[in-house]
Enzyme design. Structure first.
Site, mmCIF file in Angstrom:
data_model
loop_
_atom_site.group_PDB
_atom_site.id
_atom_site.type_symbol
_atom_site.label_atom_id
_atom_site.label_comp_id
_atom_site.label_asym_id
_atom_site.label_seq_id
_atom_site.Cartn_x
_atom_site.Cartn_y
_atom_site.Cartn_z
ATOM 1 N N TYR A 1 -3.189 -3.762 15.368
ATOM 2 C CA TYR A 1 -4.132 -4.842 15.152
ATOM 3 C C TYR A 1 -3.402 -6.178 15.264
ATOM 4 O O TYR A 1 -2.390 -6.397 14.604
ATOM 5 C CB TYR A 1 -4.783 -4.735 13.765
ATOM 6 C CG TYR A 1 -5.970 -5.664 13.663
ATOM 7 C CD1 TYR A 1 -7.260 -5.193 13.912
ATOM 8 C CD2 TYR A 1 -5.802 -7.018 13.390
ATOM 9 C CE1 TYR A 1 -8.348 -6.043 13.872
ATOM 10 C CE2 TYR A 1 -6.885 -7.878 13.355
ATOM 11 C CZ TYR A 1 -8.151 -7.388 13.596
ATOM 12 O OH TYR A 1 -9.234 -8.237 13.578
ATOM 13 N N GLN B 1 -14.812 -3.535 12.666
ATOM 14 C CA GLN B 1 -15.339 -2.699 13.751
ATOM 15 C C GLN B 1 -14.216 -2.171 14.636
ATOM 16 O O GLN B 1 -14.276 -1.025 15.117
ATOM 17 C CB GLN B 1 -16.405 -3.443 14.569
ATOM 18 C CG GLN B 1 -15.982 -4.749 15.222
ATOM 19 C CD GLN B 1 -16.074 -5.958 14.292
ATOM 20 O OE1 GLN B 1 -16.146 -5.820 13.062
ATOM 21 N NE2 GLN B 1 -16.060 -7.162 14.868
ATOM 22 N N ASN C 1 -7.161 -10.147 8.503
ATOM 23 C CA ASN C 1 -7.794 -10.858 7.382
ATOM 24 C C ASN C 1 -8.295 -9.863 6.328
ATOM 25 O O ASN C 1 -8.008 -8.661 6.411
ATOM 26 C CB ASN C 1 -8.922 -11.759 7.905
ATOM 27 C CG ASN C 1 -10.051 -10.950 8.560
ATOM 28 O OD1 ASN C 1 -10.176 -9.744 8.353
ATOM 29 N ND2 ASN C 1 -10.858 -11.621 9.355
ATOM 30 N N SER D 1 3.469 -13.980 2.003
ATOM 31 C CA SER D 1 4.878 -13.934 2.372
ATOM 32 C C SER D 1 5.733 -14.646 1.320
ATOM 33 O O SER D 1 5.260 -15.548 0.630
ATOM 34 C CB SER D 1 5.045 -14.589 3.739
ATOM 35 O OG SER D 1 6.275 -14.244 4.301
ATOM 36 N N GLN E 1 8.735 -20.819 4.801
ATOM 37 C CA GLN E 1 7.894 -19.810 4.181
ATOM 38 C C GLN E 1 6.577 -20.422 3.736
ATOM 39 O O GLN E 1 5.496 -19.871 3.960
ATOM 40 C CB GLN E 1 8.615 -19.205 2.967
ATOM 41 C CG GLN E 1 8.047 -17.887 2.531
ATOM 42 C CD GLN E 1 8.050 -16.905 3.680
ATOM 43 O OE1 GLN E 1 6.990 -16.484 4.123
ATOM 44 N NE2 GLN E 1 9.200 -16.570 4.219
ATOM 45 N N HIS F 1 3.361 -20.941 5.970
ATOM 46 C CA HIS F 1 2.510 -19.825 6.409
ATOM 47 C C HIS F 1 1.127 -19.896 5.794
ATOM 48 O O HIS F 1 0.131 -19.552 6.422
ATOM 49 C CB HIS F 1 3.129 -18.483 6.000
ATOM 50 C CG HIS F 1 4.070 -17.927 7.017
ATOM 51 N ND1 HIS F 1 3.659 -17.581 8.274
ATOM 52 C CD2 HIS F 1 5.387 -17.658 6.968
ATOM 53 C CE1 HIS F 1 4.704 -17.106 8.958
ATOM 54 N NE2 HIS F 1 5.767 -17.163 8.194
ATOM 55 N N GLU G 1 10.620 -10.234 -0.402
ATOM 56 C CA GLU G 1 10.466 -9.835 0.998
ATOM 57 C C GLU G 1 11.661 -10.342 1.820
ATOM 58 O O GLU G 1 12.299 -9.583 2.536
ATOM 59 C CB GLU G 1 9.156 -10.437 1.527
ATOM 60 C CG GLU G 1 8.842 -10.078 2.950
ATOM 61 C CD GLU G 1 7.677 -10.892 3.520
ATOM 62 O OE1 GLU G 1 7.260 -11.877 2.868
ATOM 63 O OE2 GLU G 1 7.203 -10.546 4.606
ATOM 64 N N HIS G 2 11.930 -11.664 1.724
ATOM 65 C CA HIS G 2 13.070 -12.267 2.415
ATOM 66 C C HIS G 2 14.032 -12.816 1.373
ATOM 67 O O HIS G 2 13.619 -13.603 0.516
ATOM 68 C CB HIS G 2 12.635 -13.457 3.279
ATOM 69 C CG HIS G 2 11.577 -13.133 4.290
ATOM 70 N ND1 HIS G 2 10.248 -13.395 4.071
ATOM 71 C CD2 HIS G 2 11.658 -12.572 5.513
ATOM 72 C CE1 HIS G 2 9.544 -13.013 5.137
ATOM 73 N NE2 HIS G 2 10.374 -12.505 6.027
ATOM 74 N N ASP H 1 12.764 -13.956 11.793
ATOM 75 C CA ASP H 1 11.335 -13.850 12.082
ATOM 76 C C ASP H 1 11.082 -13.627 13.569
ATOM 77 O O ASP H 1 10.091 -13.012 13.949
ATOM 78 C CB ASP H 1 10.606 -15.139 11.659
ATOM 79 C CG ASP H 1 10.454 -15.234 10.156
ATOM 80 O OD1 ASP H 1 10.596 -14.208 9.475
ATOM 81 O OD2 ASP H 1 10.185 -16.354 9.665
ATOM 82 N N GLU I 1 4.460 32.385 -11.534
ATOM 83 C CA GLU I 1 3.392 31.382 -11.435
ATOM 84 C C GLU I 1 2.008 32.028 -11.336
ATOM 85 O O GLU I 1 1.009 31.323 -11.180
ATOM 86 C CB GLU I 1 3.635 30.489 -10.195
ATOM 87 C CG GLU I 1 4.888 29.621 -10.329
ATOM 88 C CD GLU I 1 5.053 28.628 -9.187
ATOM 89 O OE1 GLU I 1 4.307 28.710 -8.191
ATOM 90 O OE2 GLU I 1 5.942 27.760 -9.299
#
Lengths: 446, 446
Positions: B139, B200, B223, B246, B268, B271, B336-337, B370, B424
């Site tokens: 995506y 969709q 999104n 981020s 950062q 973003h 994350e970073h 990045d 068992e």
């Protein structure tokens, strides 16, 4: 003709639709369960131990539990060791041998994943570091579905990965403890055992309480409440896959004792009415023999009512054109367990793209893998073997990228990064790269 | 004193609570979005292409779209190649170099994971096979957040893994195509590009339609509708993590040009208003210098309003006792970073247990990573680096266990498996193992 299991033929009209209908399984979500789990998790998050204590005394009916506090739920190392020492000799030896074999296999997984790094001519170093998770929670069901083998299969990979704290939760309804489960915890090197269960145990592990530190990942099977709770805490902690019903697919060329195949199908079916046992075979006579074996052997099985329902509702003996077609269908099914019970099984294994575990040759019954061969018995179900893997050491490790850019490297990489950053309209990204250029030079954005 | 970013001190009372409050981020679920996504997915599952066509024309306002059918959404190879050829030379070269470096790094990941097998003295063979996924969906967001670097970072690992079909979906609201995104698809070797998006598109990829084959896994950012749709189809297909905002965490010993650190924080913050930029430093004077750089540089940034909100709401400059404490706090943040902008950064990197990517030394700005260093820029956010990893080749591969038990192996393993299976209460498991014993012998369950 047996009325115990459906028979299909791949040359019949509508075969694929029938197969799809047979395979279709949608885990239903029960609104009442979802609502109850939401409440319990919220409560545990807010009130911590007090909530865990209340729910445990309510759901598990711990005798005289109310006053004793959370400490009553801890099982000390001495009790675990005593459980191991108290097992019948044969059982203890079997558990220890199984654990050792599981450990050896999973050590191979660890050896495979060592991380790497490489240095470029300008001195820039790039790499990947592998580290264990700090703390892991293992959920072990209590009551009738208490499986010591699951303790080994979930805890040993974590131990091999180097996880420092492995916290096992196992509910003990009415205070009844399963000695074999405790023994397995002792063997596997679980660091703490707490006799709590349900959504309250999942919540305690995910959020932490005053007496239970929050973990980083929760693994292990559980009932619908546990599964719903794991789904909800995912993101706060990692989880393993939510398993669907167990499945076996036997590809047979008609050369294996039909009693063996029938019993292999039973061994899956006896787990659960929803379990799925399917055989693919090109030999109609052989299929009839397996059917006869099913009829003959079913009455001898203690769990025959579960097996009967599973075979009737979800099982099938499928006549295929040839073993090539059997492999093609097997790829569409992407079974959790795939037995290739045939002469020269490797020729067919080479055609299989999707399977959780492949059992090759007629001596490789799934049950050997379930307990003691070494590979993990926690496997992807419901066609998820198309994209996921057996539980392994890698589930208890994570990777971090390492980037050391040399001064020289920053000159060449900086220009590339700035060009692309301006192209994406991210000017601070571009400037951050350009500030490292010597002399500093800012491109005018186009 | 700057009013742009909060300042904290680790020696102050209540510091940890303040830090926790700053880090707290809970992705809210919006009931209206959930309901819309449920409807769309159900509709796509039932009506296939017709539903995809209707939703695409409705949400993306494709000019004259109604009559042209699904074929209008396919972008052919010629158009992708033309997009690449049409880029300005510097941009094309930057994209190609970045792609090549990303490929080299991910090839190392592939080399690391080769699978294994070993043969035991009795002829039993155990192992693990690694295979690529068959079909993957990527995506790519359309509109203003269309990032060609994301196309490279998502598609190249799949390509390196050996995924045969890589299907990229990218919405083109009002029919507007991003040439750099199409060029990136051409470079990365995407096998099909379809200009659909939203829930969709996720539904079409997960369930398949007459014109779009179902995939095995869907990756890539989107999104809130796309994120909700991915969560819902998880299980039917694999998905990557649902990313949170981020984050960058800069550990600085006070020896880096403060303008560089300020710009790294901006990179950062630009973003997203929810992005988080934090610096830890033991040197109060240096913190004041970074603050002054922020004040000085912010007015020069085109995206200053986004940066300002992000720094105000979620940013911080934190004075720590020493770099040791900085590392300890960094482990709690699990960023994350993580930039370690310091002399001899490796000494501090050795103390870090949790980070998506570590940028060592003052020339290693996050922006280089990045775009073009090679490691992936899809990284675990919101403290999930405690248990998860950067996107990689391994996300497009899966493992299958291989078990070939020899006749001799079945004799020893069969006794162990039967012992445990009886323990068992799973008698068919036990019998399945015992049938392979020679002579066959059934233990009487105790």
């Amino acid at each position: 003709m047996s009325l115990l299991i459906r028979k299909l033929d791949s040359t019949q009209d509508g075969f694929r639709q029938k197969l799809d209908a047979l395979l279709a399984f949608e885990a239903s979500t029960d609104d009442a369960i979802e609502a109850a789990v939401t409440t319990i998790l919220h409560d545990v998050k807010q009130r911590g131990d007090a909530a865990v204590l209340e729910y445990t005394n309510k759901f598990d009916r711990i005798p005289g539990g109310g006053a004793a506090g959370m400490a009553q739920f801890d099982i000390g190392q001495a009790e675990l060791d005593a459980a191991l020492a108290g097992l019948p000799e044969a059982q203890r030896a079997a558990l220890q041998t199984a654990a050792e074999r599981i450990r050896v296999f999973h050590e191979r997984q660890k050896q495979e994943l060592q991380g790497f790094s490489y240095t470029e001519p300008d001195g820039t170093v790039l790499g990947q570091r592998i580290t264990p998770l700090d703390r892991v929670g293992i959920y072990v069901p209590g009551g009738k579905a208490a499986y010591p083998s699951s303790v080994l299969m979930n805890a040993i990979p974590a131990k091999v990965a180097g996880v420092a704290e492995i916290i096992m939760v196992v509910p003990t309804p009415d205070g009844v403890k399963n000695q074999m489960v405790l023994a397995a915890a002792a063997i596997a090197g679980v660091t703490r055992v707490i006799t709590i269960g349900g959504a309250q145990a999942v919540g305690a592990l995910a959020y932490g309480t005053a007496t239970i530190g929050a973990v980083d990942k929760i693994v292990g099977p559980g009932n619908a409440y546990v599964a719903a709770a794991k789904r909800r805490v995912f993101g706060t902690v990692g989880i393993d896959m939510i398993a669907g019903p167990s499945e076996i697919l036997v590809l047979c060329d008609g050369t294996t004792d039909p009693d063996w195949v029938a019993m292999d199908l039973f061994s899956q079916a006896e787990h659960d009415e929803l379990a799925q046992a399917i055989m693919l075979c090109p030999d109609a006579d052989y299929i009839a023999q397996v059917e006869a074996s099913i009829d003959k052997l079913l009455p001898t099985m203690p769990r025959q009512s579960v097996i009967r329902t599973s075979l009737l509702e979800r099982g099938a003996l499928i006549k295929v054109r040839d073993m090539m077609e059997a492999c093609e269908i097997a790829n569409a099914i992407a079974a959790e367990h795939l037995e290739i019970s045939a002469e020269n099984p490797q020729q067919w294994a080479d055609l299989i793209r999707h399977a959780g575990a492949m059992f090759l040759g007629r001596f490789s019954s799934e049950s050997l893998g379930d307990y003691c061969c070494g590979p993990n018995h926690v496997l992807p179900t419901s066609r998820t073997a198309r994209f996921s893997s057996p539980l392994g050491v890698y589930d208890f490790q994570k990777r971090s990228s390492i980037l050391y850019v040399s001064e020289a490297g920053a000159q060449t990489l900086g220009l590339i990064a700035a060009e692309l950053a301006y192209g994406e309209g991210l000017q601070a990204h571009a400037r951050s790269a350009e500030l490292r250029l010597q002399p500093v030079r800012f491109k005018q954005p186009s």
